[in-house]
Enzyme design. Sequence first.
Site, PDB file in Angstrom:
ATOM      1  N   TYR A 140       0.850  -1.192   0.000  1.00  0.00           N
ATOM      2  CA  TYR A 140       0.000   0.000   0.000  1.00  0.00           C
ATOM      3  C   TYR A 140       0.879   1.233   0.000  1.00  0.00           C
ATOM      4  CZ  TYR A 140      -3.495   3.402   1.566  1.00  0.00           C
ATOM      5  OH  TYR A 140      -4.322   4.488   1.682  1.00  0.00           O
ATOM      6  N   ASP A 234       9.407   2.871  -0.217  1.00  0.00           N
ATOM      7  CA  ASP A 234       8.341   3.493   0.558  1.00  0.00           C
ATOM      8  C   ASP A 234       8.581   3.133   2.017  1.00  0.00           C
ATOM      9  OD1 ASP A 234       6.091   4.270   1.899  1.00  0.00           O
ATOM     10  OD2 ASP A 234       4.673   3.443   0.442  1.00  0.00           O
ATOM     11  N   LYS A 262       4.829   9.198   9.161  1.00  0.00           N
ATOM     12  CA  LYS A 262       4.603   8.679  10.503  1.00  0.00           C
ATOM     13  C   LYS A 262       5.646   9.173  11.505  1.00  0.00           C
ATOM     14  CE  LYS A 262       1.982   4.731   8.740  1.00  0.00           C
ATOM     15  NZ  LYS A 262       0.655   5.305   8.976  1.00  0.00           N
TER      16      LYS A 262
END
Length: 416
Positions: A140, A234, A262
Amino acid sequence: MNNKLFDEAQKYIIGGVNSPVRAFNAVGQTPLFIEKAKGSKIYDANGRKYVDYVMSWGPCILGHADDRVVGAVKAACENGLTFGAPTEKETVLARLICDAYPAAQKIRLVSSGTEAVMSAIRVARGYTGKDKIIKFKGCYHGHSDGLLVKAGSGLLTESVPDSAGVPKGYAENTLLAEYNSVKSVEALFKVNDDIAAVIVEPVAANMGVVAPKKDFLAFLRDITERHNALLIFDEVITGFRLAFGGAAEYFGITPDLVTLGKIVGGGMPLAAYGGKEEIMSVVAPVGNVYQAGTLSGNPVAVTAGIETLKILRENSIYSSLEKKASTIEIAYKEKGMNVNRCGSLLSVFFTEKKVESYKDVLRCDTKQYANYFSQLLKSGIYVAPSQFEAMFLSAAHTAEDMEITLNAIKNLTFGI
């Protein structure tokens, strides 16, 4: 009270939540409405306390509401929330990131992981002059149109694997490979000469935690170089979590571009993308690849990021996190459960087969997971309300938390 709040939320917020996985659909329950959090604990509207292993899906590596980070943020707020103009703090954070990631010679701050990945893809296409990208099933990379193809995260627990509202043309240049499959990547390069980049979660963490097989990342580094394509890591989840230098340091592989989120924002909305100076020089205002954002690098989020990264740099917690996660992994295995772990990320899978790919993930029994989730919740343990998300350890998890968790795992009563 949770039920009442959810009923009210559904009157004004679509689905009652602002991100699909929060709805608890995958576990057949009403979502928890959180009133406060501190350290390793969250407290819901019913007055219950839980040991938290979601940690806001990863950012809270120091624990919730760390006094040092909160103090710095409060002080920053006194000087203004956003200016839409440069601040020195943006450079301070950028220097911290560039020093940690050899691949990131230059960076650009943005406000979300989705934005970082979307921008990195645009940079790769602008730099190479090619259109196609390779992504892996189950990985994702945010909800931008071209990447919602066989994606992981909440999409894996929905009835439709992709998203409506995405025109066919947006996904035509997205090629799908199997995570951990060298052959699938080689086959795509064999029949496509216009591949701009390969984007990968170096540790897949949105179909549950699936670590790369030995030499898989090295293979991706090699094949992209041979075909004049870029390798994008990523690291929205793995950045500053597996090591201070993320998965790039952990595995010893240097990508051309990296996306971060994050932890880099210390719990505030902040993300970044960066890479080799030559590649990043295509970004406006230096180059002709346009990307902008009014709140990019806002001083409050940047302050949280600076404080968090300084703490991680000066007080390494990674060996401690690894030890805690290993202890939980062993407890699951002693219970006969199927568990994957990489660093302080781990996932339980309800399937007998070893999980190494997207195909393996699809065999999981989500009803069994819902039962498992419910039992842990009753024991005061909060894990992801989805089979296909990770557990996150933090510096704030104590020996007492570990004992409570191990006892809860030991007392699971269903057949596994």
